[in-house]
Design a protein around this motif. Sequence first.
Motif: not given
Length: 362
Positions: A109-113, A123-129
């Motif tokens: 993701a774009f870092q600011a997001l 708590e960040i939940i990354p959703v793999p592209q």
Amino acid sequence: MEPREFFIEDRLERFRLKAFCNLGESGLGFFRLEEVLGMAGISVSDLLDLPMNDAPNQGSLELRSAIAKLYPGVSPEQVLVTTGTGEALYLAFHMMVKPKTKVALIWPAFQALYEIPKMLGAEIIPVPQEKAFLASTWKEIDANLYILNHPHNPTGKTFPDAEWENLLSWFREKKKLVLFDEHYRFLPGEGSLGKTGVDPNHSFFGTGSFTKCFGVTGLRVGWLVAEESFVQRARSFKDYLTHTVSPISEKIALGLLENKESFLPGIQTRVRNNIAKFTSLWRKLPHTKDFTVPQGGLVGWLMLEPGISSEAYADRLFEKTGVFVLPGSNFEEEGFLRIGFGETEERMAEGLKRWSECTDLI
């Protein structure tokens, strides 16, 4: 607490103005002011007659009305004009995110997001592209805030229509809070304007701008779209930051939005031609493994052969050829390069020729 170094911007600051062929930026190559005024239908005398007082804090009614027309059912009262999307995101996150808020977003993701929410204790939940463009993926995620950057930066991926509608229906049914970051709506894979998920009446808020797509990033104009009470809170918060956007920027922004049909098709053709050119040639570029053709926007995601440092590769490429690309490490995802397609077609062709002929990159 403060955010970490902005990896992308630090590298852009070092290389973007020195590059022969700039494939590192995520915006269209800039137009000169004379060209921009022509695109906007504005004369120099129009600017000379402009009162240099503060623009309205929320943005002029005329500009907000032009922005509202980009979204079905949105009113000017639901629009806040900001100094770029960076400010819009900063404002929105400060009102949406508290400590332990669960924030799900497409990764990389774009870092600011994610950096600003992390700074605020989220708590960040990354959703793999690889699976993020399926509605079923999001239905398995329990989050307080969902961020959909669409078309996606850095991959250029978009949701198929059926998946998009399925996901929006689920968000509405479950009354989810969603932020749609739609910076590239003006550059869909086909057509004149990409789909939007923004609907303030269902807590589907949005951030956007035209500056990257129109080659006028220096205008620093963006916006936040949300329900009216949220916009008013954000406007009050904005008074502590930039307060207002320059009336010069507002005047030019309004002209560009009102006249976009006269110049946007040419920009879209240029970007699509650059993507097609790169797609036909990327296999000739040394030590590259895979490339997914962007379905929208201005950027794509090029995979390198295993074991290659993306930063070392990008540094060497610039040193040897003058071609600037952004390493995947700047997105905290090693093994890739982000490629921007905003260059002129002539520089793009020459840059790819130099790149393909460079045999000592690692």
